[in-house]
Design an enzyme around this catalytic site. Structure first.
Site, PDB file in Angstrom:
ATOM      1  N   ASN A   9      10.953  -1.287   3.441  1.00 36.04           N
ATOM      2  CA  ASN A   9      11.528  -0.512   3.996  1.00 36.04           C
ATOM      3  C   ASN A   9      12.753  -0.545   4.225  1.00 36.04           C
ATOM      4  O   ASN A   9      13.411  -0.691   4.956  1.00 36.04           O
ATOM      5  CB  ASN A   9      10.336   1.152   4.625  1.00 36.04           C
ATOM      6  CG  ASN A   9      11.525   1.738   4.520  1.00 36.04           C
ATOM      7  OD1 ASN A   9      12.673   2.385   4.055  1.00 36.04           O
ATOM      8  ND2 ASN A   9      10.954   2.871   5.440  1.00 36.04           N
ATOM      9  N   LYS A  11      14.897   1.446   3.987  1.00 37.11           N
ATOM     10  CA  LYS A  11      16.419   2.989   4.261  1.00 37.11           C
ATOM     11  C   LYS A  11      17.111   2.920   3.250  1.00 37.11           C
ATOM     12  O   LYS A  11      17.297   2.484   2.526  1.00 37.11           O
ATOM     13  CB  LYS A  11      16.266   2.575   5.349  1.00 37.11           C
ATOM     14  CG  LYS A  11      14.932   2.361   6.225  1.00 37.11           C
ATOM     15  CD  LYS A  11      14.969   2.586   8.379  1.00 37.11           C
ATOM     16  CE  LYS A  11      13.081   2.611   8.011  1.00 37.11           C
ATOM     17  NZ  LYS A  11      13.449   2.420  10.075  1.00 37.11           N
ATOM     18  N   HIS A  96       7.513   9.292   5.769  1.00 32.31           N
ATOM     19  CA  HIS A  96       7.932   8.183   7.035  1.00 32.31           C
ATOM     20  C   HIS A  96       8.398   9.715   7.797  1.00 32.31           C
ATOM     21  O   HIS A  96       8.805  10.238   7.551  1.00 32.31           O
ATOM     22  CB  HIS A  96       8.680   8.008   5.867  1.00 32.31           C
ATOM     23  CG  HIS A  96       9.505   6.505   7.116  1.00 32.31           C
ATOM     24  ND1 HIS A  96      10.564   7.251   7.414  1.00 32.31           N
ATOM     25  CD2 HIS A  96       9.555   5.551   7.276  1.00 32.31           C
ATOM     26  CE1 HIS A  96      10.351   6.094   8.662  1.00 32.31           C
ATOM     27  NE2 HIS A  96       9.895   4.331   8.226  1.00 32.31           N
ATOM     28  N   GLU A  98      11.315   9.425   9.749  1.00 34.08           N
ATOM     29  CA  GLU A  98      12.337  10.400   9.632  1.00 34.08           C
ATOM     30  C   GLU A  98      12.698  11.150   8.572  1.00 34.08           C
ATOM     31  O   GLU A  98      13.523  12.157   8.352  1.00 34.08           O
ATOM     32  CB  GLU A  98      12.971   8.638   9.356  1.00 34.08           C
ATOM     33  CG  GLU A  98      13.789   7.626   9.886  1.00 34.08           C
ATOM     34  CD  GLU A  98      13.853   6.698   9.483  1.00 34.08           C
ATOM     35  OE1 GLU A  98      14.374   6.427   8.504  1.00 34.08           O
ATOM     36  OE2 GLU A  98      13.318   5.659  10.783  1.00 34.08           O
ATOM     37  N   GLU A 168       2.279   4.152  11.590  1.00 37.50           N
ATOM     38  CA  GLU A 168       4.273   3.628  12.484  1.00 37.50           C
ATOM     39  C   GLU A 168       4.865   4.992  13.725  1.00 37.50           C
ATOM     40  O   GLU A 168       4.484   5.866  13.916  1.00 37.50           O
ATOM     41  CB  GLU A 168       5.332   4.409  11.393  1.00 37.50           C
ATOM     42  CG  GLU A 168       4.709   3.373  10.386  1.00 37.50           C
ATOM     43  CD  GLU A 168       6.347   3.012   9.228  1.00 37.50           C
ATOM     44  OE1 GLU A 168       6.389   1.761   9.181  1.00 37.50           O
ATOM     45  OE2 GLU A 168       7.001   3.858   9.402  1.00 37.50           O
ATOM     46  N   GLY A 174      12.290   0.612  15.089  1.00 43.50           N
ATOM     47  CA  GLY A 174      14.353   0.835  15.232  1.00 43.50           C
ATOM     48  C   GLY A 174      14.086   0.485  16.242  1.00 43.50           C
ATOM     49  O   GLY A 174      15.546   0.314  16.814  1.00 43.50           O
ATOM     50  N   SER A 214       9.692  -2.059  14.172  1.00 45.04           N
ATOM     51  CA  SER A 214       9.468  -3.415  15.395  1.00 45.04           C
ATOM     52  C   SER A 214       8.478  -4.759  14.630  1.00 45.04           C
ATOM     53  O   SER A 214       8.927  -6.348  15.763  1.00 45.04           O
ATOM     54  CB  SER A 214       9.963  -2.879  16.877  1.00 45.04           C
ATOM     55  OG  SER A 214      11.016  -2.056  16.777  1.00 45.04           O
TER      56      SER A 214
HETATM   57  P1  PGA Z   1      11.421  -0.865  11.143  1.00 43.83           P
HETATM   58  O1  PGA Z   1      11.704   0.020  10.558  1.00 43.83           O
HETATM   59  O2  PGA Z   1      10.809  -2.009  11.579  1.00 43.83           O
HETATM   60  O3  PGA Z   1      12.978  -1.333  11.115  1.00 43.83           O
HETATM   61  O4  PGA Z   1      11.239  -0.631  13.082  1.00 43.83           O
HETATM   62  C1  PGA Z   1       9.755   0.510   9.951  1.00 43.83           C
HETATM   63  C2  PGA Z   1       9.925   1.314   9.274  1.00 43.83           C
HETATM   64  O5  PGA Z   1      10.128   2.498   9.898  1.00 43.83           O
HETATM   65  O6  PGA Z   1       9.415   1.878   8.345  1.00 43.83           O
END
Ligand code: PGA
Length: 251
Positions: A9, A11, A96, A98, A168, A174, A214
């Site tokens: 992903n 983003k 997601h 976000e 998640e 992140g 992460s």
């Molecule tokens: P990350 O993000 O691996 O940077 O923690 C995962 C995601 O949001 O899909």
């Protein structure tokens, strides 16, 4: 039985030149006996290019990071599921955290996005996960159950075959903090039990459930060795070819 999947992903990262270079490098270095299903989820603007680059490899495809809940019409700035399908996307990531947090996406809205995706033969990577406060209050099981049941449980068992779940935990996205393998496995097993209850053993056993938050080369092997973790939805570590490749080889 179920597929091992690693989805990147991106983003709102990588411009067109950087994105193309990343896909080129991953495809060039991918072992010929690769068995992992690999998904790139770039920004809309070069999704078609990425999908075309993957066209000669059966196990590498492109996904969008979102789609509109509407079919078409006067929705300036929106991108419909049929547009994504016409750009050779095979999957769309929906729900997601976000998008839920920044664009107030509700379980009810996501249900309509799932309908649009299916209308256009796109498979769905459906994200769910709790905040740190919800985990600390012990509300995480109920929360995840409502996210999945309210957006997906109207689907038939046949339709559900086109769903991949991504767990998640928001507190791990992140942040550099990964859910421990036990924490992740506990939720994955809980999700699979929900699916057994709703759709039966066979459907539940054939649904891929990915972990995200992460996930990186140093922890992917341990996470993916768990019984109910079938791969990862990778943010930060999907932006570097070598890291992403290492994760795809972690089964
Ligand atoms: P990350 O993000 O691996 O940077 O923690 C995962 C995601 O949001 O899909």
């Amino acid at each position: 039985m179920r597929k091992n999947i690693v989805a990147g992903n991106w983003k709102m990262n990588l411009n067109r030149v950087e994105g193309i270079a990343l896909v080129e490098e991953v495809l060039a270095k991918l072992p010929t006996d690769n068995n992992t299903h690999i998904i790139f989820a770039p920004a809309f603007v070069y999704l078609h290019k990425v999908a075309k680059m993957c066209a000669n490899t059966s196990k590498v495809v492109a996904a969008a990071q979102d789609c509109s809940s509407n079919e078409k019409g006067a929705f300036t700035g929106e991108v419909s599921a049929s547009m994504l399908a016409s750009c050779s996307a095979r999957y769309v990531v929906l729900g997601h955290s976000e998008r839920r947090a920044n664009f107030t996406e509700t379980n009810a809205l996501l249900k309509t996005k799932v309908a649009q995706a299916f209308e256009n033969d796109l498979k769905v990577i459906f994200c769910c996960g709790e905040s740190l406060a919800q985990r600390e209050n012990g509300d995480h099981f109920d929360w995840i159950k409502s996210q999945i049941s309210e957006s997906l449980f109207h689907l038939s068992a046949d339709e559900f075959k086109n769903i991949v779940i991504a767990y998640e935990p928001i507190w791990a996205i992140g942040t550099g903090v990964t859910a421990s393998t036990d924490q992740a496995q506990e939720i994955h097993a809980f999700i699979r039990d929900l699916l057994v209850e709703k759709y039966g053993e066979e459907a539940a056993e054939s649904t891929s459930i990915l972990y995200g938050g992460s996930c990186k080369p140093s922890n992917a092997k341990e996470l993916f060795s768990s019984q109910d973790i079938d791969g990862g939805l990778i943010g930060g570590a999907s932006l570097k070819a070598d890291d992403f490749l290492a994760i795809t080889q972690s089964f």
